[in-house]
Design a protein around this motif. Structure first.
Motif, PDB file in Angstrom:
ATOM      1  N   LYS A 210     -38.300 -23.448  11.482  1.00  0.00           N
ATOM      2  CA  LYS A 210     -37.440 -24.564  11.889  1.00  0.00           C
ATOM      3  C   LYS A 210     -36.017 -24.083  12.148  1.00  0.00           C
ATOM      4  CE  LYS A 210     -39.839 -28.437   9.773  1.00  0.00           C
ATOM      5  NZ  LYS A 210     -39.693 -29.547   8.810  1.00  0.00           N
ATOM      6  N   LEU A 211     -35.242 -24.942  12.729  1.00  0.00           N
ATOM      7  CA  LEU A 211     -33.838 -24.617  13.000  1.00  0.00           C
ATOM      8  C   LEU A 211     -33.184 -24.161  11.693  1.00  0.00           C
ATOM      9  CD1 LEU A 211     -31.770 -24.715  15.313  1.00  0.00           C
ATOM     10  CD2 LEU A 211     -31.067 -26.984  14.454  1.00  0.00           C
ATOM     11  N   ALA A 212     -32.620 -22.991  11.705  1.00  0.00           N
ATOM     12  CA  ALA A 212     -32.072 -22.428  10.455  1.00  0.00           C
ATOM     13  C   ALA A 212     -30.961 -23.325   9.906  1.00  0.00           C
ATOM     14  CB  ALA A 212     -31.527 -21.038  10.719  1.00  0.00           C
ATOM     15  N   GLU A 213     -30.917 -23.380   8.562  1.00  0.00           N
ATOM     16  CA  GLU A 213     -29.907 -24.236   7.911  1.00  0.00           C
ATOM     17  C   GLU A 213     -28.599 -23.476   7.727  1.00  0.00           C
ATOM     18  OE1 GLU A 213     -32.964 -27.248   6.650  1.00  0.00           O
ATOM     19  OE2 GLU A 213     -30.986 -27.200   5.736  1.00  0.00           O
ATOM     20  N   SER A 214     -28.615 -22.156   8.035  1.00  0.00           N
ATOM     21  CA  SER A 214     -27.390 -21.363   7.838  1.00  0.00           C
ATOM     22  C   SER A 214     -27.453 -20.152   8.749  1.00  0.00           C
ATOM     23  CB  SER A 214     -27.315 -20.883   6.380  1.00  0.00           C
ATOM     24  OG  SER A 214     -28.341 -19.925   6.141  1.00  0.00           O
TER      25      SER A 214
ATOM     26  N   SER B 252     -24.090 -26.173 -13.536  1.00  0.00           N
ATOM     27  CA  SER B 252     -24.177 -27.451 -12.815  1.00  0.00           C
ATOM     28  C   SER B 252     -25.539 -27.507 -12.134  1.00  0.00           C
ATOM     29  CB  SER B 252     -23.074 -27.538 -11.747  1.00  0.00           C
ATOM     30  OG  SER B 252     -21.807 -27.561 -12.354  1.00  0.00           O
ATOM     31  N   VAL B 253     -26.286 -28.556 -12.418  1.00  0.00           N
ATOM     32  CA  VAL B 253     -27.578 -28.742 -11.747  1.00  0.00           C
ATOM     33  C   VAL B 253     -27.329 -29.643 -10.540  1.00  0.00           C
ATOM     34  CG1 VAL B 253     -29.894 -29.747 -11.960  1.00  0.00           C
ATOM     35  CG2 VAL B 253     -28.894 -28.440 -13.872  1.00  0.00           C
ATOM     36  N   PHE B 254     -27.615 -29.094  -9.362  1.00  0.00           N
ATOM     37  CA  PHE B 254     -27.223 -29.785  -8.128  1.00  0.00           C
ATOM     38  C   PHE B 254     -28.200 -30.906  -7.764  1.00  0.00           C
ATOM     39  CE2 PHE B 254     -23.848 -27.056  -7.835  1.00  0.00           C
ATOM     40  CZ  PHE B 254     -24.137 -25.728  -7.535  1.00  0.00           C
ATOM     41  N   GLY B 255     -28.097 -32.003  -8.477  1.00  0.00           N
ATOM     42  CA  GLY B 255     -28.838 -33.201  -8.098  1.00  0.00           C
ATOM     43  C   GLY B 255     -30.139 -33.394  -8.870  1.00  0.00           C
ATOM     44  N   ASP B 256     -30.337 -34.621  -9.336  1.00  0.00           N
ATOM     45  CA  ASP B 256     -31.630 -34.936 -10.009  1.00  0.00           C
ATOM     46  C   ASP B 256     -32.201 -36.223  -9.440  1.00  0.00           C
ATOM     47  OD1 ASP B 256     -30.646 -36.650 -13.106  1.00  0.00           O
ATOM     48  OD2 ASP B 256     -29.993 -36.899 -10.997  1.00  0.00           O
TER      49      ASP B 256
ATOM     50  N   GLN C 265     -25.140 -29.206  -0.539  1.00  0.00           N
ATOM     51  CA  GLN C 265     -25.495 -29.332   0.875  1.00  0.00           C
ATOM     52  C   GLN C 265     -26.404 -28.181   1.314  1.00  0.00           C
ATOM     53  OE1 GLN C 265     -22.216 -29.213   3.625  1.00  0.00           O
ATOM     54  NE2 GLN C 265     -23.491 -29.813   5.360  1.00  0.00           N
ATOM     55  N   GLY C 266     -27.420 -28.537   2.071  1.00  0.00           N
ATOM     56  CA  GLY C 266     -28.302 -27.488   2.629  1.00  0.00           C
ATOM     57  C   GLY C 266     -29.514 -27.209   1.772  1.00  0.00           C
ATOM     58  N   ASP C 267     -29.549 -27.740   0.547  1.00  0.00           N
ATOM     59  CA  ASP C 267     -30.730 -27.489  -0.292  1.00  0.00           C
ATOM     60  C   ASP C 267     -31.952 -28.223   0.260  1.00  0.00           C
ATOM     61  OD1 ASP C 267     -29.137 -27.257  -3.548  1.00  0.00           O
ATOM     62  OD2 ASP C 267     -29.952 -25.718  -2.230  1.00  0.00           O
ATOM     63  N   VAL C 268     -33.074 -27.524   0.315  1.00  0.00           N
ATOM     64  CA  VAL C 268     -34.312 -28.222   0.666  1.00  0.00           C
ATOM     65  C   VAL C 268     -34.889 -28.807  -0.615  1.00  0.00           C
ATOM     66  CG1 VAL C 268     -34.794 -26.752   2.674  1.00  0.00           C
ATOM     67  CG2 VAL C 268     -35.748 -26.131   0.435  1.00  0.00           C
TER      68      VAL C 268
ATOM     69  N   GLY D 209     -37.071 -23.676   6.663  1.00  0.00           N
ATOM     70  CA  GLY D 209     -36.258 -24.877   6.418  1.00  0.00           C
ATOM     71  C   GLY D 209     -36.997 -25.771   5.430  1.00  0.00           C
ATOM     72  N   GLN D 210     -36.901 -27.101   5.624  1.00  0.00           N
ATOM     73  CA  GLN D 210     -37.691 -27.992   4.763  1.00  0.00           C
ATOM     74  C   GLN D 210     -39.057 -28.153   5.419  1.00  0.00           C
ATOM     75  OE1 GLN D 210     -37.465 -29.637   1.513  1.00  0.00           O
ATOM     76  NE2 GLN D 210     -39.552 -29.353   2.236  1.00  0.00           N
ATOM     77  N   ALA D 211     -40.030 -27.391   4.925  1.00  0.00           N
ATOM     78  CA  ALA D 211     -41.379 -27.462   5.521  1.00  0.00           C
ATOM     79  C   ALA D 211     -41.987 -28.835   5.239  1.00  0.00           C
ATOM     80  CB  ALA D 211     -42.246 -26.364   4.913  1.00  0.00           C
ATOM     81  N   ASP D 212     -42.845 -29.281   6.129  1.00  0.00           N
ATOM     82  CA  ASP D 212     -43.443 -30.625   5.983  1.00  0.00           C
ATOM     83  C   ASP D 212     -44.598 -30.614   4.990  1.00  0.00           C
ATOM     84  OD1 ASP D 212     -43.033 -30.732   9.551  1.00  0.00           O
ATOM     85  OD2 ASP D 212     -41.703 -31.540   7.978  1.00  0.00           O
ATOM     86  N   VAL D 213     -45.268 -29.462   4.881  1.00  0.00           N
ATOM     87  CA  VAL D 213     -46.481 -29.401   4.056  1.00  0.00           C
ATOM     88  C   VAL D 213     -46.311 -28.350   2.948  1.00  0.00           C
ATOM     89  CG1 VAL D 213     -48.965 -28.883   4.092  1.00  0.00           C
ATOM     90  CG2 VAL D 213     -47.908 -30.072   6.042  1.00  0.00           C
TER      91      VAL D 213
END
Ligand code: WQD
Length: 339
Positions: free
Chosen positions: A144-148, A217-221, A297-300, A130-134
């Motif tokens: 972590k809890l899977a995002e999908s 499309s670049v998903f977010g900057d 949505q779901g991108d780390v 998932g989104q690792a802390d380190v």
């Protein structure tokens, strides 16, 4: 020595078959052709001049799996790629993912534990973190809890293997957690074959550059990164394929320390989406047409590997640069477009 590669006509599977053959292994491929074509088999043979044994077989068919192993009792190792892998599709069709990614793994393991000795390499993913802390992410980072549902099938898959290894000392296994596999074989005879509109960044870039897509499309900057776009660890598929051969040799040579091991496979370097685009523009000498849009949505935010365990224990490290990988992807896209 006979090695079974399930999903062996897929993107990473086909590149791994080439590297296995380069090392002198006899390869048996099982593929149901749901996400691959027999052209890939031709590509493999044209690279290595060796024809793997190919069996079209759906691993969801338990009796077919049993019959296959009855006919191939001399298999020394299995590299298991066969699975569905589209994150978005798994959200809209979870049961298909659980059936195709979990049932098939169970049926293969049920046959493996009947063999005298069995060596099993499992295709896993950094998505389990998932989104690792380190950063960088080590194998000791919490799952972590899977995002999908797709990510969940990788987590569940690892647990199934671990539990099975706990009571089957003769089953030796390694789970390889890939970061972002990209690129293509330098011969441009095999590569990534996304079906429909590509979900992943690199095929979308090359299809935009070749004119098959209007604009990337670049998903977010607006992420907390150096340039606002997400960070990933893009690893050349050939480096990834070579890691599978090294991991298999570790098991065949009985150099594994326990009968269930996990390794992260990445370059150890994170690259932002804009840095990937810049690398592509440099190697292709083109200007990519892209626009910044909302986040997906779901991108780390960031994910790149701590590769010290694979370096130290497998004696493996990635050799290609991001630019090498982008150039190989571009060469492959131009071949696809010319066909
Ligand atoms: C990378 C970056 C996007 C497309 C997925 C799976 C993972 C593994 C690899 C199987 C992100 C951005 C993407 C686009 C974009 N698959 N992007 N425009 O999501 O990191 O990983 O593929 O094992 O399990 O989750 O890869 O290539 O989709 O995205 O801006 O058209 O590119 O937002 O930041 P991802 P990706």
């Amino acid at each position: 020595m006979k090695i079974l590669v399930t999903g062996g006509l897929g993107f990473i599977g086909s590149h791994t078959v080439v590297e296995l053959q380069n090392k002198g292994y006899q390869v048996v491929i099982i593929d149901n052709l749901s996400n691959a074509s027999l052209d890939v088999l031709e590509g493999i043979v044209s690279i290595t001049n060796q024809a793997p044994i190919f069996e079209k077989l759906d691993l969801k068919d338990k009796s077919a799996v049993q019959n296959f192993f009855k006919a191939h009792q001399d298999i020394q190792g299995v590299i298991h790629f066969a699975a569905s892998k589209a994150v978005g599709e798994s959200v809209t069709n979870p049961l298909m993912y659980y059936e195709n990614n979990i049932n098939t793994l169970v049926y293969v393991l049920q046959e493996l534990i009947k063999l005298e000795v069995s060596n099993f390499i499992f295709s896993s993913s950094c998505t389990v973190y998932g989104q690792a802390d380190v950063m960088p992410i080590a194998e000791t980072a919490p799952v972590k809890l899977a995002e999908s549902p797709y990510g969940n099938t990788k987590q569940i898959g690892e647990e199934i293997i671990k539990d099975t290894c706990n009571i089957n000392a003769k089953l030796n296994s390694i789970a390889l957690r890939y970061f972002n596999p990209i690129g293509a074989h330098d011969s441009a005879k095999i590569g990534e074959l996304p079906i429909g509109v590509p979900q992943n960044l690199i095929p979308y870039i090359t299809q935009t550059a070749i004119g098959q897509r209007a604009q990337l499309s670049v998903f977010g900057d607006d992420y907390p990164t150096s340039d606002g776009t997400c960070v990933r660890d893009y690893i050349h598929v050939v480096d990834l394929a070579k890691a599978h051969v090294v991991a298999l040799q570790r098991l065949l040579n009985k150099n594994n320390q326990t009968n269930f091991e996990v390794f992260n496979l990445g370059t150890g370097t994170g690259s932002t989406v804009l840095e990937v685009i810049k690398a592509f523009e440099k190697v292709s000498d083109t200007k990519l047409n892209y626009k910044i849009v909302d986040r997906r949505q779901g991108d780390v935010i960031s994910a790149y590997a701590d590769t010290s365990k694979a370096n130290a224990e497998l004696g493996w490290k990635s050799e290609h640069t991001l630019e090498d990988a982008m150039l190989s992807a571009w060469k492959w896209q131009k071949v696809l477009h010319s066909n």
